[in-house]
Design an enzyme around this catalytic site. Structure first.
Site, PDB file in Angstrom:
ATOM      1  N   ASP A 288     -24.159  20.583 -15.852  1.00  0.00           N
ATOM      2  CA  ASP A 288     -24.458  19.284 -15.609  1.00  0.00           C
ATOM      3  C   ASP A 288     -24.175  18.632 -14.484  1.00  0.00           C
ATOM      4  OD1 ASP A 288     -26.099  17.182 -16.445  1.00  0.00           O
ATOM      5  OD2 ASP A 288     -25.660  17.119 -18.709  1.00  0.00           O
TER       6      ASP A 288
HETATM    7  C1  NOJ Z   1     -27.266  14.552 -16.775  1.00  0.00           C
HETATM    8  C2  NOJ Z   1     -27.982  14.879 -18.156  1.00  0.00           C
HETATM    9  O1  NOJ Z   1     -27.084  15.229 -19.085  1.00  0.00           O
HETATM   10  C3  NOJ Z   1     -28.785  16.272 -17.852  1.00  0.00           C
HETATM   11  O2  NOJ Z   1     -29.469  16.373 -19.067  1.00  0.00           O
HETATM   12  C4  NOJ Z   1     -29.628  16.106 -16.845  1.00  0.00           C
HETATM   13  O3  NOJ Z   1     -30.441  17.213 -16.673  1.00  0.00           O
HETATM   14  C5  NOJ Z   1     -29.053  15.827 -15.571  1.00  0.00           C
HETATM   15  N1  NOJ Z   1     -28.009  14.611 -15.750  1.00  0.00           N
HETATM   16  C6  NOJ Z   1     -29.675  16.004 -14.361  1.00  0.00           C
HETATM   17  O4  NOJ Z   1     -30.469  14.937 -14.376  1.00  0.00           O
END
Ligand code: NOJ
Length: 761
Positions: A288
């Site tokens: 993430d």
């Molecule tokens: C953080 C989020 O937790 C995740 O779900 C997302 O895909 C990513 N950012 C990318 O935007």
């Protein structure tokens, strides 16, 4: 332009032999040969470069590419980018990679296509309430069609985290609390996104997230610590991730939280032992957003150290953090990370590109023509309306307050009546998506009976400055009205007094759910409740239409409102969909996939709990209970009303015992006893009465949707097999155990009929 395109492609082709256009399982050997040849040419720096996934911002004139990213793309030090879309913007970056980098390796383009791309479908929690797997699949398919026509080939979806704590804002992004339903939805979404052939230009690589257990963050506070026994992981939280992997999901995203004291992005047991070895996952693992860097805060070491931990645990791609980019080469040279580890990670990223057909044609997702024909096409708008209708859950309907009658004077009151901004919910980022959303008022104005409709705003969506001040710096768009709260209420009361019935449209601002949007109390905001109390005092029937992204505490509303319709944030076609349900042109059929508590003190509350040694008994003091509230929720899992009513017969079993190679058929007659046609979701639950480990009081094992005309009956047949009775025991072995079972069939997890059977071995 055409010449330039052809020239670009030829350069790519002349560097490597052309891979086959269509990827299939049989193409594994060819893919290996192709990637072996490519990797032989790659330097260590270039291999590490593939592991780097920067975010490249977007505005209307094209991508804002920071100097560093452009330079890195040209140097072959970027594997893919995310947050860039539109054919032009994607082409520009892809040209940099394919024309200007040494090995001309195409980029992969990712984005959070969560519940639609430009055409927005209901938020995932809403969509799950449809219990309609075909619909779920069709929305994912449509999102893939649209996003791939906007230059994208990778979506960071499905989010399959089991969520039992409605304080957590991200419950809106998932399918609720149940592992069985969550698994079915995970599968439907993966199949919808990826189709049968990833190399087609209308499919997206799916990314299952957030691995793992993100939904169990303590106190429902986002990014917080998770601590869980393995038996709970395997039985209750892992199944949807596994179902997505079994359905062929090509990538997995790690979660921000720790798992057994080790952050997920450094957790070798999780990624290598569970995901790769036990589940045979061979796709790519991406972290993430800056999750590797965040391990410094977790207390796992400095930047280099956390990079080492992450690579050795099995992460392939570093989202945004640049830790691999900065330290990857040195980590190999110093022997902290093996060359084989980097090679394996690089290979998986190249394989994903190969499977998407990007080596064959790096511009296959770049088509102005598809962009024009696919984005917001009529079929997608129709699907958005269908999904919105099927997601709505009728929570209460007394005295036939709903549907509204066409000869009534109706006062529509509330800040969400005319709202567009909030209808699309969080994760609807593709530029100005909300401007295409149809408000309820816009749909009402198209009706022939529109002269019967009155309007008043009634209150601000959010008066609480604590919340407003946290949301507005991040695009919250919450602007208080120039009129005072009292003036707004007075106007609303006057309007209500002129009407036969009041429809109050209230709920959360979209920014109050989603990421970093946890709440410690989960009722309607005080100013909205004030408005409802004032409306109630007029003596008019009040229908509450809710737009929100989590289970809310609605005890007062349940007692005092005549009807409550939960519409979630239902997307681009929210307005027409809500209008058609309110006026009875469509009959609501959604059922909750997350329990609605009575108060926040009951949280976490979920239907498939354990019995405890002292289950509640009102005649005994020392039993499991609260002094100030019942144990039961306000609305249980699986609950949802209809404009018609259904009656259930008794359960008939074809036999009362089975051995593991046999099946039991459970049949039940369901009858539409009301006046209109309706769809009912018939739910089957099982309880294993005695086990070597404690077993839940109920577990969903099957469901079927049936459409019935007034007076019509149908026999619903379910088949129970040994597989339905299996669970992970204390050795984490998947087994079933001989003994007594209860089987329940009903309209929700609370209101069921029951029968007994035995598994004999
Ligand atoms: C953080 C989020 O937790 C995740 O779900 C997302 O895909 C990513 N950012 C990318 O935007």
């Amino acid at each position: 332009m055409l010449k330039k395109k052809t020239a670009t492609l030829l350069i790519a082709i002349s560097t490597f032999c052309l891979p086959p256009a269509v990827y299939s399982q049989n193409s594994d050997a060819k893919m290996k040969t192709y990637i072996d040849a490519l990797m032989k040419k790659m330097t260590l720096e270039e291999k590490v470069g593939q592991l780097h996934l920067p975010s490249v911002g977007f505005d209307v004139t094209g991508p804002i590419v920071s100097k560093g990213v452009e330079e890195n793309i040209r140097k072959g030090l970027v594997g893919g980018v995310f947050n860039t879309y539109t054919p032009n913007a994607v082409r520009k970056l892809q040209e940099m990679a394919v024309n200007e980098s040494r090995l001309k390796i195409p980029l992969i383009f990712g984005y959070d296509v969560i519940h639609g791309h430009r055409t927005i479908f209901p938020i995932s929690l809403g969509l799950s309430s449809s219990w309609d797997m075909d619909l779920v699949k069709r929305t994912a398919r449509a999102a893939a069609e649209e996003a791939s026509a906007d230059g994208l080939n990778w979506t960071f979806s499905p989010m399959v985290d089991i969520a039992r704590d409605p304080r957590w804002g991200r419950v809106s992004e998932g399918a609720g609390e149940d592992p069985f339903l969550g698994s079915a939805i995970a599968k439907a979404m993966v199949v919808g996104y990826q189709g049968t052939d990833l190399s087609l230009n209308n499919t997206l690589l799916a990314c299952v997230k957030h691995f793992a257990l993100y939904g169990a963050s303590e106190a429902g506070r986002d990014y917080n610590t998770v601590d869980m026994s393995r038996i709970k992981m395997y039985n209750e939280y892992f199944p949807p991730y596994k179902a997505a992997i079994n359905a062929g999901a090509g990538s997995v995203m790690t979660s921000f939280n720790e798992v057994e004291g080790i952050p997920a992005s450094a957790n070798k047991w999780l990624m290598t032992d569970v995901l790769r070895k036990q589940w045979n996952f061979n796709g790519l693992i991406v972290t993430d957003y800056t999750a590797i860097n965040e391990m410094i805060n977790h207390g796992m070491g400095d930047e280099k150290k956390v990079g080492e931990l992450s690579l050795n645990a099995g992460v392939d791609m570093d989202m945004v953090g640049e830790v691999f980019l900065k330290h990857g080469v040195e980590l190999v040279k110093s022997g902290k990370v093996s060359q084989a580890q980097i090679d394996a990670a690089c290979r998986r990223i190249l394989e994903a590109k190969y499977k998407l057909g990007l080596f064959q044609d790096p511009y296959k997702y770049v088509s102005e023509e598809r962009n024009k024909s696919q984005i917001l096409s009529q079929d997608k708008l129709d699907l958005s309306k269908e999904a919105a209708v099927k997601s709505m859950v009728l929570l209460k309907n007394s005295n036939e307050a709903l549907p509204l009658k066409s000869n009534q004077k109706i006062a529509f009151i509330g800040p969400l009546v005319k709202d567009q901004r909030n209808l699309v919910g969080s994760w609807s980022g593709a530029s100005d998506t909300y401007k295409n959303a149809r408000s309820l008022w816009s749909a009402l104005e198209l009706r022939s009976d529109k002269s019967n409709f009155l309007y008043a705003k009634g209150c601000n969506l959010v008066d609480d400055s604590l919340i407003r001040n946290k949301l507005n710096p991040h695009g919250g768009d919450i602007i208080p009205d120039s009129k005072s709260p009292q003036q707004l209420i007075d106007e609303a009361v006057k309007t209500a007094q002129q009407a036969d019935v009041v429809v109050a449209v209230l709920g959360e601002a979209f920014g109050m759910t989603g990421e970093a949007a946890s709440r410690s109390s989960i009722g309607l905001l005080d100013n909205q409740v004030e408005l409802l109390k004032a409306l109630k005092k007029t003596g008019k029937p009040v229908v509450l239409v809710l737009m929100n992204g989590r289970p809310l505490t609605l005890e007062w509303e349940d007692k005092n409102m005549d009807a409550i319709l939960e519409t979630w944030f239902s997307g681009t076609m929210a307005g027409p969909a809500i209008a058609s349900v309110l006026f009875g042109e469509q009959n609501p059929s959604g059922k909750l996939t997350m329990t609605f508590p009575r108060n926040v003190g009951q949280v976490p509350i979920y239907y498939n709990n354990k019995n405890t040694g002292r289950p509640f008994d009102e005649n005994q003091k020392y039993t499991s209970k609260y002094l100030d509230a019942p144990n039961t929720p306000l609305y249980p899992f699986g609950y949802g009303l209809s404009y018609t009513s259904f009656s259930y017969g008794d359960i008939k079993l074809n036999t009362a015992s089975m051995n593991p190679s046999q099946k039991i058929t459970a049949s039940m007659q369901v009858t539409n006893t009301g006046k209109v046609e309706g769809v009912e979701t018939v739910q089957l639950y099982v309880r294993d009465m005695v086990g070597s480990v404690t077993r839940p009081v109920k577990e969903l094992k099957a469901f079927q949707q049936v459409s019935l005309k007034p007076g019509e009956s149908k026999m619903i047949n379910f088949s129970i097999s040994n597989e339905d009775l299996m669970f992970y025991n204390s050795d984490l072995k998947m087994i079933s155990e001989a003994g007594d079972f209860k089987l329940f069939i009903g309209t929700n997890s609370r209101d069921v009929k029951e029968a007994n059977f035995k598994l004999v071995k």
